[in-house]
Design a protein around this motif. Structure first.
Motif, PDB file in Angstrom:
ATOM      1  N   VAL A 304       9.514  21.408  -3.664  1.00 26.87           N
ATOM      2  CA  VAL A 304       9.528  20.248  -2.763  1.00 26.87           C
ATOM      3  C   VAL A 304       8.442  19.254  -3.164  1.00 26.87           C
ATOM      4  N   ARG A 307       9.471  17.109  -6.077  1.00 27.04           N
ATOM      5  CA  ARG A 307      10.493  16.126  -5.711  1.00 27.04           C
ATOM      6  C   ARG A 307       9.920  14.996  -4.880  1.00 27.04           C
ATOM      7  N   THR A 308       8.903  15.297  -4.058  1.00 27.78           N
ATOM      8  CA  THR A 308       8.349  14.295  -3.143  1.00 27.78           C
ATOM      9  C   THR A 308       6.994  13.749  -3.598  1.00 27.78           C
ATOM     10  N   SER A 309       6.534  14.206  -4.778  1.00 31.78           N
ATOM     11  CA  SER A 309       5.241  13.763  -5.334  1.00 31.78           C
ATOM     12  C   SER A 309       4.083  14.063  -4.381  1.00 31.78           C
ATOM     13  N   LYS A 310       4.121  15.219  -3.761  1.00 22.07           N
ATOM     14  CA  LYS A 310       3.045  15.654  -2.877  1.00 22.07           C
ATOM     15  C   LYS A 310       2.059  16.520  -3.653  1.00 22.07           C
ATOM     16  N   ASP A 369       0.234  19.203   1.007  1.00 21.28           N
ATOM     17  CA  ASP A 369      -0.072  17.770   1.034  1.00 21.28           C
ATOM     18  C   ASP A 369      -1.578  17.544   1.213  1.00 21.28           C
TER      19      ASP A 369
END
Length: 721
Positions: A304, A307-310, A369
């Motif tokens: 995840v 995909r979300t650049s976290k 995050d």
């Protein structure tokens, strides 16, 4: 004419008589050979008439039966019933029936049915006796079989049920008594409410049961299903529901006639499965996710995050001093510490983070995050809160290593390895702190790994060597004792001091092997000096807590002395205060054994630990060594002066020799002499020397007060202890 008519009448009479006789013969045959025995009895039960079938039932000829009493052929058990039966027939003048046992002459008893009625005269009665033994045997067998079936059904763990299909609806037909224990409802309640069973199904499982019934209606034989029901008491139960479909064909169309099945309560099995599943994925002590679950979850989180650049922060945590808690207070206290740590880590993190116990006293936290700033805040929060446990006076803390995704690694194992490296450096820096991973730490870790590998071969390759630093009598200036100090002649790095490898040796368990080599080497050197004509000497060896707690510790010392013939008083064992407190009872027992053997004992770095005087007076020691940190600026630091004076006073009061180590200049020596110190060692007198360089000084009985550092005679490499 009259004569002719008379003859015709006679012929007709003869014909009628013949027909009558023929009819009577047929009746007699029917009477005699009927499958039922016929008896005519008077009120007393005497047999007045009997057919052949009747005499056959009694097992005797018909002529022998007449005149006998029928009750003679009735079993004793049935005789009373028969007389009552016969009395009712005559008294009530109606047809009566009775089942009882006859005992034919020379045969086994028969079970018969008797139908009795009065004859026309009313003074006799006619019995029709049927042999129903076979029917009775079949009925008894059937009843016994049914009884066994009911007993089995009533006692098995399964709840057996049967339901018929009427107008495409289930109608309860049979429910075994076990249904009460499993569902709380009785068979009568199922009979009254045809929808009771379906209403019990747990609301979350009704769709599953609906598909199960749809498959049955479609002509399939579905596999058993597991689902939940609501017990009558409101509780939730797990059941295994299995059934067999009975079908019938009407006008070529197969329809369902009945469902026969069983229900097994698997609630405990389900709980056991859930427990096994939990244990397979969680640490049983703390309830936190275990290593395998952490690996799986972080893999999902990383997918995840990509995909979300976290960003993700991985914290590797190790409890400072946990081994000492386990060793001194016991594993039950250690377990409570781990549980306290788990609770505190959960309190310091969010629901979206992952807290896991990796094993031992190691924990891993994944912060979702989070970058460096957020990870620092969490690490500081954990360290600031600490971990306290009931009955544990000291508050524990942790060393934390931090790695960041994606800059420090793009997969779980890399991030974990880098966080572990950072944690190690945080712990080596004193603990109770956090350390971020850097590439420089990787180089340190690689060097440490190489050193550990080289260290494993150092003993077998004979790469270690001992140097000896004299202990000087501050009155005579002579030295008859010294301390053995190990050096490593590394094949690549060259001469390596113990500070660079002893810590690694202790962490990897290699220090025990090195300590054994040191003891044997010192004893051999003492023997060699004796053979070279040097007078009686003593050599001190500093032993770690790890080696002192080995099961073969005493055997190692004794065998080294025995093999070399060195007197026990020539060997001195130095122990730090930390060693003494690691396992006080065991250490005290080992010290007593060494003292009984004649070996000298001393406490090294005295004043730096935390042993109490009450415990100190119990120890069978000979010497106290003042830590060199107190000697460094002794000439002008009043606090150090006070500490050293106190230690010297303790030594005198307990009749112990006090040695000052780390003497490097004349002012330190002068102060010690003025205070009456007896013995000292340090660079001022001599640096550590190899055995070959020290031997001439021993033979010359050099005076180290007149010739400090031996600079007029010998030059040694500038080495630090």
């Amino acid at each position: 004419m009259h004569q002719i008519e008379l003859e015709m009448q006679n012929a007709e009479l003869r014909h009628v008589r013949d027909e009558l006789e023929a009819t009577l013969g047929k009746f007699t045959d029917l009477y005699d050979f009927a499958p039922i025995g016929y008896f005519t009895l008077d009120r007393g039960g005497t047999i007045l008439a009997v057919n052949l079938s009747g005499s056959a039932l009694l097992g005797i000829a018909r002529g022998d039966v007449l005149g006998k009493s029928f009750p003679e052929f009735v079993t004793d058990k049935s005789r009373t019933d028969f007389f009552e039966f016969l009395g009712r027939v005559f008294a009530l003048q109606r047809k009566e029936s009775l089942e009882m046992a006859l005992h034919p002459q020379g045969h086994d008893p028969l079970f018969v049915r008797i139908d009795a009625a009065l004859c026309g005269s009313g003074i006799e009665c006619r019995l029709a006796v049927s042999d129903i033994s076979e029917q009775k045997r079949v009925a008894d067998a059937l009843a016994k079989s049914e009884e066994q079936y009911r007993a089995i059904v009533s006692n098995i763990n399964e709840y057996v049920y049967s339901a018929s299909f009427e107008n495409d609806a289930l109608v309860s037909a049979y429910h075994s008594p076990k249904c009460v224990a499993i569902t709380g409802y009785s068979p009568e309640e199922y009979s009254r409410d045809p929808f009771l069973w379906l209403s019990m199904v747990h609301e979350d499982d009704r769709e599953l049961v609906s598909h199960f019934l749809d498959a049955i209606r479609a002509g399939k034989n579905p596999e058993p299903i597991r689902h939940r029901i609501r017990h009558k008491n409101g509780g939730e139960r797990w059941i295994l529901n299995s059934c067999t479909v009975q079908r019938r064909e009407i006008e070529g169309v197969a329809t369902i006639s009945r469902l026969d099945g069983f229900i097994l309560d698997i609630t405990e099995l389900k709980l056991a499965e859930e427990s096994i599943f939990f244990l397979a994925h969680h640490d049983p002590l703390t309830g936190l996710p275990n290593r395998s679950t952490l690996y799986q979850r972080i893999g999902q989180v990383m997918t995840v995050a990509r995909r979300t650049s976290k960003s993700i922060a991985l914290l590797f945590l190790d409890i400072d001093g946990f081994k000492q808690v386990n060793d001194t207070l016991g594993h039950d206290v250690g377990d409570r510490v781990l549980q306290s740590v788990a609770r505190r880590l959960k309190e310091c993190t969010r629901y979206c983070d992952i807290v896991s116990r990796l094993g031992g006293d190691e924990f891993v936290i994944m912060l979702w995050d989070c970058g460096a700033a957020e990870a620092t805040a969490v690490a500081n929060k954990i360290i600031a809160s600490g971990f306290t446990v009931a009955k544990v006076s000291a508050a524990l803390n942790a060393s934390i290593g931090i790695s960041l995704f994606p800059q420090d690694g793009t997969d779980y194992l890399t991030l974990l390895k880098h966080a572990d490296i950072a944690m190690y450096h945080a712990k080596k820096s004193g603990g109770k702190r956090h350390q971020f991973f850097t590439r420089k730490l990787t180089e340190h870790a690689r060097e440490r790994f190489i050193m550990e590998a080289d260290l494993r071969h150092a003993v077998e390759r004979n790469e270690f060597v001992l140097y000896y630093q004299p202990k000087v009598d501050l009155i005579t200036g002579k030295s008859r004792s010294m301390e053995a100090l190990i050096r490593w002649q590394h094949p690549v790095k060259g001469f390596t001091l113990p500070g660079n490898f002893i810590g690694i040796a202790e962490e990897t368990g290699l220090l025990t092997l090195i300590s054994k080599w040191t003891i044997r080497t010192v004893c051999r050197q003492l023997r060699q000096w004796k053979q070279q004509g040097v007078g009686l000497l003593s050599v001190a060896i500093n032993l770690s807590a790890t080696f002192f707690q080995q099961a073969d510790f005493e055997e190692t010392i004794e065998s080294a002395l025995y093999e070399t013939g060195v007197p026990p008083e020539c060997l001195e064992l130095e122990l730090t205060e930390a060693t003494l407190m690691s396992d006080p009872e065991k250490v005290l027992a080992s010290m007593a054994a060494m003292k009984a053997l004649g070996v000298q004992l001393s406490i090294d770095d005295f004043g730096m630990g935390y042993s109490c005087l009450n415990y100190l007076k119990k120890l069978p020691i000979d010497k106290l060594k003042i830590d060199q940190s107190f000697i460094h600026n002794i000439a002008y630091d009043t606090d150090n002066m006070a500490v050293v004076r106190a230690i010297m006073s303790i030594g005198r009061s307990m009749q112990l020799k006090v040695i000052a180590e780390g003497v490097e200049n004349a002012s330190q020596l002068a102060w010690l002499q003025a205070e009456g110190s007896e013995e000292a060692q340090g660079f001022y007198f001599s640096r550590p020397l190899s055995a070959s360089r020290l031997t001439p000084l021993l033979k010359q009985e050099a005076n180290y007060l007149h010739n400090p550092r031996g600079r007029l005679r010998l030059r040694e490499p500038q080495l630090l202890t």
